[in-house]
Motif scaffolding. Structure first.
Motif, PDB file in Angstrom:
ATOM      1  N   LYS A  29      84.559 107.387  17.020  1.00  0.00           N
ATOM      2  CA  LYS A  29      83.493 106.395  17.204  1.00  0.00           C
ATOM      3  C   LYS A  29      83.575 105.317  16.129  1.00  0.00           C
ATOM      4  O   LYS A  29      83.423 104.135  16.416  1.00  0.00           O
ATOM      5  N   VAL A  32      86.499 102.992  16.870  1.00  0.00           N
ATOM      6  CA  VAL A  32      86.202 102.080  17.981  1.00  0.00           C
ATOM      7  C   VAL A  32      85.287 100.960  17.503  1.00  0.00           C
ATOM      8  O   VAL A  32      85.509  99.783  17.819  1.00  0.00           O
ATOM      9  N   ARG A  33      84.255 101.294  16.726  1.00  0.00           N
ATOM     10  CA  ARG A  33      83.354 100.256  16.187  1.00  0.00           C
ATOM     11  C   ARG A  33      84.129  99.280  15.302  1.00  0.00           C
ATOM     12  O   ARG A  33      83.928  98.074  15.373  1.00  0.00           O
ATOM     13  N   ARG A  34      85.007  99.818  14.452  1.00  0.00           N
ATOM     14  CA  ARG A  34      85.810  98.969  13.566  1.00  0.00           C
ATOM     15  C   ARG A  34      86.714  98.052  14.380  1.00  0.00           C
ATOM     16  O   ARG A  34      86.880  96.871  14.071  1.00  0.00           O
ATOM     17  N   PHE A  35      87.292  98.581  15.456  1.00  0.00           N
ATOM     18  CA  PHE A  35      88.165  97.797  16.309  1.00  0.00           C
ATOM     19  C   PHE A  35      87.400  96.651  16.971  1.00  0.00           C
ATOM     20  O   PHE A  35      87.852  95.518  16.978  1.00  0.00           O
ATOM     21  N   HIS A  36      86.227  96.943  17.526  1.00  0.00           N
ATOM     22  CA  HIS A  36      85.424  95.898  18.170  1.00  0.00           C
ATOM     23  C   HIS A  36      85.043  94.807  17.166  1.00  0.00           C
ATOM     24  O   HIS A  36      85.089  93.619  17.484  1.00  0.00           O
ATOM     25  N   GLU A  37      84.700  95.224  15.967  1.00  0.00           N
ATOM     26  CA  GLU A  37      84.350  94.249  14.937  1.00  0.00           C
ATOM     27  C   GLU A  37      85.573  93.417  14.549  1.00  0.00           C
ATOM     28  O   GLU A  37      85.463  92.207  14.319  1.00  0.00           O
ATOM     29  N   VAL A  39      88.028  92.557  16.484  1.00  0.00           N
ATOM     30  CA  VAL A  39      88.240  91.576  17.543  1.00  0.00           C
ATOM     31  C   VAL A  39      87.282  90.394  17.352  1.00  0.00           C
ATOM     32  O   VAL A  39      87.675  89.234  17.504  1.00  0.00           O
ATOM     33  N   GLU A  40      86.027  90.678  16.992  1.00  0.00           N
ATOM     34  CA  GLU A  40      85.065  89.593  16.712  1.00  0.00           C
ATOM     35  C   GLU A  40      85.581  88.690  15.592  1.00  0.00           C
ATOM     36  O   GLU A  40      85.501  87.460  15.685  1.00  0.00           O
ATOM     37  N   ILE A  79      94.066  94.323  25.658  1.00  0.00           N
ATOM     38  CA  ILE A  79      94.065  95.641  25.017  1.00  0.00           C
ATOM     39  C   ILE A  79      94.418  96.697  26.040  1.00  0.00           C
ATOM     40  O   ILE A  79      93.923  96.708  27.122  1.00  0.00           O
TER      41      ILE A  79
END
Length: 79
Positions: A29, A32-37, A39-40, A79
């Motif tokens: 988890k 995944v949060r780090r990955f989404h951030e 991308v931002e 992705i």
């Protein structure tokens, strides 16, 4: 007596397995949060002249990305 010992051993092994699974799910988890951030952050760097970002995992102040991508608003992120 041997049956009780083997049952206790199985219970301890099951509990250890549940703890490991919980740790892996938590790490996943977070990844995944780090990955989404991330991308931002990449999108901000591609689209803004100077970027500021204050997230849970990443912080940028006055960050630049030069040269900018040719595609507008930014290249597709696949992705």
């Amino acid at each position: 007596m041997a049956n009780i010992k083997s049952q206790i051993k199985r219970n301890l092994q099951n509990e250890a397995a549940r703890d490991r699974n919980k740790a892996v799910r938590s790490a996943l988890k977070t990844a995944v949060r780090r990955f989404h951030e991330a991308v931002e952050v990449i999108v901000k760097l591609f689209t803004e002249t100077e970027s500021d970002f204050d997230g849970r995992h990443y912080r940028l102040t006055g960050a630049r990305c030069e040269p900018k991508p040719v595609q507008r608003p930014h290249p597709p992120i696949v992705i």
